[in-house]
Motif scaffolding. Structure first.
Motif, PDB file in Angstrom:
ATOM      1  N   ASP A 138      -1.022  -8.368 -12.469  1.00  0.00           N
ATOM      2  CA  ASP A 138      -1.284  -7.339 -13.715  1.00  0.00           C
ATOM      3  C   ASP A 138      -1.901  -6.093 -13.222  1.00  0.00           C
ATOM      4  OD1 ASP A 138      -2.097  -5.920 -15.679  1.00  0.00           O
ATOM      5  OD2 ASP A 138      -2.288  -7.625 -17.175  1.00  0.00           O
ATOM      6  N   LEU A 139      -1.053  -5.112 -13.092  1.00  0.00           N
ATOM      7  CA  LEU A 139      -1.247  -3.842 -12.293  1.00  0.00           C
ATOM      8  C   LEU A 139      -2.428  -3.057 -13.124  1.00  0.00           C
ATOM      9  CD1 LEU A 139      -0.757  -1.980 -10.047  1.00  0.00           C
ATOM     10  CD2 LEU A 139       0.908  -0.883 -11.587  1.00  0.00           C
ATOM     11  N   ALA A 140      -2.314  -3.310 -14.483  1.00  0.00           N
ATOM     12  CA  ALA A 140      -3.334  -2.318 -15.339  1.00  0.00           C
ATOM     13  C   ALA A 140      -4.637  -3.152 -14.842  1.00  0.00           C
ATOM     14  CB  ALA A 140      -3.067  -2.615 -16.631  1.00  0.00           C
ATOM     15  N   GLU A 141      -4.591  -4.408 -15.079  1.00  0.00           N
ATOM     16  CA  GLU A 141      -6.256  -5.011 -14.703  1.00  0.00           C
ATOM     17  C   GLU A 141      -6.452  -4.982 -13.144  1.00  0.00           C
ATOM     18  OE1 GLU A 141      -7.718  -9.818 -15.079  1.00  0.00           O
ATOM     19  OE2 GLU A 141      -5.497  -9.442 -14.960  1.00  0.00           O
ATOM     20  N   PHE A 142      -5.467  -5.052 -12.303  1.00  0.00           N
ATOM     21  CA  PHE A 142      -6.060  -4.949 -10.945  1.00  0.00           C
ATOM     22  C   PHE A 142      -6.562  -3.465 -10.804  1.00  0.00           C
ATOM     23  CE2 PHE A 142      -4.887  -3.151  -6.564  1.00  0.00           C
ATOM     24  CZ  PHE A 142      -5.369  -4.040  -5.886  1.00  0.00           C
ATOM     25  N   CYS A 143      -6.064  -2.304 -11.357  1.00  0.00           N
ATOM     26  CA  CYS A 143      -6.726  -1.061 -11.236  1.00  0.00           C
ATOM     27  C   CYS A 143      -7.807  -0.889 -12.125  1.00  0.00           C
ATOM     28  CB  CYS A 143      -5.704   0.246 -11.816  1.00  0.00           C
ATOM     29  SG  CYS A 143      -4.049   0.075 -11.023  1.00  0.00           S
ATOM     30  N   HIS A 144      -7.961  -1.662 -13.021  1.00  0.00           N
ATOM     31  CA  HIS A 144      -9.384  -1.445 -13.939  1.00  0.00           C
ATOM     32  C   HIS A 144     -10.455  -2.204 -13.092  1.00  0.00           C
ATOM     33  CE1 HIS A 144     -12.065  -1.664 -17.160  1.00  0.00           C
ATOM     34  NE2 HIS A 144     -12.211  -3.059 -17.230  1.00  0.00           N
ATOM     35  N   TYR A 145     -10.078  -3.446 -12.538  1.00  0.00           N
ATOM     36  CA  TYR A 145     -11.285  -4.105 -11.672  1.00  0.00           C
ATOM     37  C   TYR A 145     -11.777  -3.109 -10.381  1.00  0.00           C
ATOM     38  CZ  TYR A 145     -11.046  -8.194 -14.117  1.00  0.00           C
ATOM     39  OH  TYR A 145     -11.185  -9.222 -15.403  1.00  0.00           O
ATOM     40  N   LEU A 146     -10.650  -2.541  -9.503  1.00  0.00           N
ATOM     41  CA  LEU A 146     -10.827  -1.873  -8.795  1.00  0.00           C
ATOM     42  C   LEU A 146     -11.934  -0.397  -8.969  1.00  0.00           C
ATOM     43  CD1 LEU A 146     -10.161  -0.939  -5.640  1.00  0.00           C
ATOM     44  CD2 LEU A 146      -8.445   0.217  -6.212  1.00  0.00           C
ATOM     45  N   VAL A 147     -11.410   0.304 -10.160  1.00  0.00           N
ATOM     46  CA  VAL A 147     -12.313   1.242 -10.571  1.00  0.00           C
ATOM     47  C   VAL A 147     -13.801   0.648 -10.771  1.00  0.00           C
ATOM     48  CG1 VAL A 147     -12.438   2.914 -12.430  1.00  0.00           C
ATOM     49  CG2 VAL A 147     -10.260   2.528 -11.655  1.00  0.00           C
ATOM     50  N   GLU A 148     -13.868  -0.210 -11.218  1.00  0.00           N
ATOM     51  CA  GLU A 148     -15.347  -0.767 -11.689  1.00  0.00           C
ATOM     52  C   GLU A 148     -16.073  -1.177 -10.374  1.00  0.00           C
ATOM     53  OE1 GLU A 148     -14.938  -4.432 -13.942  1.00  0.00           O
ATOM     54  OE2 GLU A 148     -15.075  -3.469 -15.755  1.00  0.00           O
ATOM     55  N   MET A 196     -15.520   0.528  -7.311  1.00  0.00           N
ATOM     56  CA  MET A 196     -15.781   1.749  -6.624  1.00  0.00           C
ATOM     57  C   MET A 196     -16.557   2.491  -7.440  1.00  0.00           C
ATOM     58  SD  MET A 196     -12.296   2.958  -5.157  1.00  0.00           S
ATOM     59  CE  MET A 196     -13.322   4.174  -4.097  1.00  0.00           C
ATOM     60  N   GLN A 197     -16.891   2.370  -8.896  1.00  0.00           N
ATOM     61  CA  GLN A 197     -17.770   2.901  -9.595  1.00  0.00           C
ATOM     62  C   GLN A 197     -19.264   2.466  -9.259  1.00  0.00           C
ATOM     63  OE1 GLN A 197     -16.999   5.455 -12.729  1.00  0.00           O
ATOM     64  NE2 GLN A 197     -18.806   6.096 -11.455  1.00  0.00           N
ATOM     65  N   LEU A 198     -19.418   1.161  -9.123  1.00  0.00           N
ATOM     66  CA  LEU A 198     -20.644   0.821  -8.738  1.00  0.00           C
ATOM     67  C   LEU A 198     -21.079   1.389  -7.106  1.00  0.00           C
ATOM     68  CD1 LEU A 198     -20.192  -2.924  -9.892  1.00  0.00           C
ATOM     69  CD2 LEU A 198     -21.653  -1.264 -10.694  1.00  0.00           C
ATOM     70  N   ASN A 199     -20.163   1.217  -6.461  1.00  0.00           N
ATOM     71  CA  ASN A 199     -20.402   1.783  -5.076  1.00  0.00           C
ATOM     72  C   ASN A 199     -20.799   3.396  -5.320  1.00  0.00           C
ATOM     73  OD1 ASN A 199     -20.211  -0.778  -3.924  1.00  0.00           O
ATOM     74  ND2 ASN A 199     -17.806  -0.227  -3.465  1.00  0.00           N
ATOM     75  N   ALA A 200     -20.107   3.968  -6.043  1.00  0.00           N
ATOM     76  CA  ALA A 200     -20.274   5.527  -5.995  1.00  0.00           C
ATOM     77  C   ALA A 200     -21.810   5.815  -6.533  1.00  0.00           C
ATOM     78  CB  ALA A 200     -19.459   6.041  -7.105  1.00  0.00           C
ATOM     79  N   THR A 257     -23.090   5.902  -9.561  1.00  0.00           N
ATOM     80  CA  THR A 257     -23.374   6.730 -10.538  1.00  0.00           C
ATOM     81  C   THR A 257     -23.447   8.326 -10.168  1.00  0.00           C
ATOM     82  OG1 THR A 257     -25.741   6.850 -10.766  1.00  0.00           O
ATOM     83  CG2 THR A 257     -24.366   5.043 -11.726  1.00  0.00           C
ATOM     84  N   LEU A 258     -22.884   8.883  -8.948  1.00  0.00           N
ATOM     85  CA  LEU A 258     -22.955  10.154  -8.397  1.00  0.00           C
ATOM     86  C   LEU A 258     -21.756  10.830  -9.375  1.00  0.00           C
ATOM     87  CD1 LEU A 258     -24.416  10.031  -4.919  1.00  0.00           C
ATOM     88  CD2 LEU A 258     -25.564  10.724  -7.159  1.00  0.00           C
ATOM     89  N   HIS A 259     -20.557   9.866  -9.379  1.00  0.00           N
ATOM     90  CA  HIS A 259     -19.391  10.378  -9.975  1.00  0.00           C
ATOM     91  C   HIS A 259     -18.877   9.322 -10.922  1.00  0.00           C
ATOM     92  CE1 HIS A 259     -19.325  12.227  -5.926  1.00  0.00           C
ATOM     93  NE2 HIS A 259     -18.840  13.357  -6.426  1.00  0.00           N
ATOM     94  N   ALA A 260     -18.067   9.880 -11.742  1.00  0.00           N
ATOM     95  CA  ALA A 260     -17.493   9.113 -12.823  1.00  0.00           C
ATOM     96  C   ALA A 260     -16.182   9.064 -12.509  1.00  0.00           C
ATOM     97  CB  ALA A 260     -17.557   9.798 -14.448  1.00  0.00           C
ATOM     98  N   ILE A 261     -15.452   7.788 -12.929  1.00  0.00           N
ATOM     99  CA  ILE A 261     -13.827   7.464 -12.674  1.00  0.00           C
ATOM    100  C   ILE A 261     -13.404   7.124 -13.800  1.00  0.00           C
ATOM    101  CG2 ILE A 261     -12.202   6.234 -11.390  1.00  0.00           C
ATOM    102  CD1 ILE A 261     -14.110   5.756  -9.153  1.00  0.00           C
TER     103      ILE A 261
END
Length: 489
Positions: free
Chosen positions: A330-340, A342-346, A348-352
């Motif tokens: 599921d491409l939508a689910e795949f992208c959603h989890y990847l964003v989450e 990377m957001q954690l690794n960022a 909170t300095l940036h928002a995706i």
């Protein structure tokens, strides 16, 4: 008077006896002129054809005749042209013998030379066309007919005027009118032209020479020579590409050495400094401080591992050994989890901001390659954007294609850098001290190529950059593709 004539002069009566000869004829046979008077014409016994010619001449009604004969003079066989003219009511004749030995020798040499030249021209691996001063075709060889697809034999062209020869040729060239104009320019100057390249409509390349022909200072015509250099040009192109490739490899090696020496130095320095501090002061530090330095070492190792993995991916892609294993997802689910993630690794300095009008997009793609694509694009967006800015990540589906847009508010990409944006180890000229290897976008492009996807970029300096990615929803393993599936990571 007769002695002043350079030839052999004699006069003979109808009884076939000498009436007299000039001094040259007598001297040629080591005799005196009076020795000939009254003698029969065959008394010298030098050539049987001469008496026969005189006998037939007097027996005929002709008043004049000529005959080529060979006569031995001073021990040497020489050729003479005997010209006979009757007089005194046809009862006597004057004969003049002209020595044509040298002329015959020169004619024979000329024939031999002409024969050799004709053989050479006919066997040349070049098209030959010779025109006279009136631009009439005087000579053409078979190679010329073959090159210009003329079905007639070369001999059939002889005598045709220049309009025929020009029309035979110019229809094959990319710019026929310019071809005709160039012919006129060359002929007007009457100067040698060599190695002039001509492009044909069918993709062939000819090389042309022009040589004016002057005889005793007078213009007598010209020679055109055409050579088909298509294969040679192809080889030259291949050599040039190989040299360019070699140059690119040299530059690539230089950039790789520069990148590794620069990018590996920071994490290695971190590992060395933290490990030395732990070695000497861990017994004095609290657990929390020890863990801080341990995490610094671990993060540096992760960073180095990621850089090495990037290099390995590029290497595999270059030799066609990058795995391609599409699976249902599921491409939508795949992208959603990847964003989450990377957001954690960022931190909170940036928002995706991930946006998609679709709750679910069933697809068949390679998860590992997808991760390389989106991770690198999002990482770059985060890296080159101002702190606390928002990265827009939009996903849509159109015509069985997934369309993804990643938009940042970063430093932008100079227009001059766009053509080389996806080259390995290339970095934009405005990155300054921002760390990076120059491999991320190259990996993105190679992974997209394997997926048969597309990528476009829009950027403005100081405003930001948008990457637009298009991927087939259902990718299939391509049989016989360049990318082998039996190689591991």
């Amino acid at each position: 008077v007769l002695d002043a004539v350079p030839g052999l002069v004699s006069w003979i009566n109808s009884d076939l006896r000498y009436m007299g000869v000039n001094h040259h004829l007598a001297a040629a046979f080591n005799k005196l002129p009076e020795d000939f008077v009254g003698q029969e014409i065959n008394f010298l016994q030098v050539n049987s054809r001469f008496p026969k010619f005189i006998t037939q001449f007097f027996a005929s009604c002709e008043s004049q005749s000529s005959q080529e004969v060979k006569i031995e003079v001073a021990g040497e066989h020489r050729s003479y042209l005997i010209v006979a003219q009757k007089y005194h009511l046809l009862k006597a004749a004057v004969l003049v013998g002209i020595d044509i030995t040298e002329r015959q020798r020169m004619e024979e040499e000329l024939r031999a030379t002409t024969s050799r030249l004709t053989t050479l021209i006919q066997n040349l691996q070049a098209g030959i066309l010779v025109e006279n001063e009136f631009r009439q075709i005087a000579l053409a060889n078979q190679e010329f007919c073959t090159m210009f697809q003329i079905t007639s034999p070369p001999e059939a062209l002889i005598g045709l005027d220049h309009s025929c020869s020009t029309n035979l040729e110019k229809k094959f060239f990319l710019e026929p009118e310019k071809f005709g104009q160039r012919i006129a320019q060359i002929l007007a100057k009457q100067q040698v032209v060599t190695n002039e390249e001509l492009q044909l409509e069918d993709g062939r390349t000819f090389e042309r020479d022009y040589v004016p022909i002057f005889v005793s200072g007078n213009y007598s015509g010209h020679l055109w020579m055409y050579r088909d250099i298509t294969k040679r040009k192809g080889i030259e192109t291949e050599i040039r590409k190989a040299l360019e490739k070699e140059k690119e490899l040299g530059e690539l090696k230089s950039r790789f050495v520069s990148m590794t020496s620069h990018e590996f130095r920071t994490p290695l320095t971190t590992i060395l400094s933290s490990s030395e501090l732990l070695e000497h002061y861990r017994h004095k530090w609290a657990d929390e401080k020890q863990l801080t330095h341990l995490h610094r070492i671990q993060n540096a190792v992760v960073h180095m591992t990621q850089m090495l993995n990037d290099v390995l991916i590029i290497g595999k892609a270059e030799v066609g050994k990058l795995d391609f294993n599409p699976v249902p997802l599921d491409l939508a689910e795949f992208c959603h989890y990847l964003v989450e993630e990377m957001q954690l690794n960022a931190q909170t300095l940036h928002a995706i901001a991930f946006n998609s009008p679709h709750q679910s997009i069933p697809s068949c793609m390679d998860k590992k390659l997808l991760r390389h694509i989106f991770f690198n694009l999002l990482s770059n967006a985060l890296k080159y954007s101002a702190t606390s800015s928002t990265i827009q990540f939009n996903l849509d589906c159109q015509d069985n294609q997934a369309v993804l847009k990643i938009q940042d508010q970063g430093i932008g990409i100079p227009h001059a850098d766009l053509p080389r944006l996806f080259e390995s180890f290339h970095r934009a000229t405005n990155v300054g001290n921002i760390p990076g290897t120059g491999l991320g976008l190259s990996i993105v492009k190679k992974c997209l190529d394997i997926h048969q996807g597309e990528i476009a970029v829009e950027s403005e300096l100081g405003v930001g950059t948008t990457f637009i990615v298009k991927l087939p929803i259902n990718s299939q393993v391509r049989q016989g593709a360049d990318h082998e599936e039996n190689s591991g990571d």
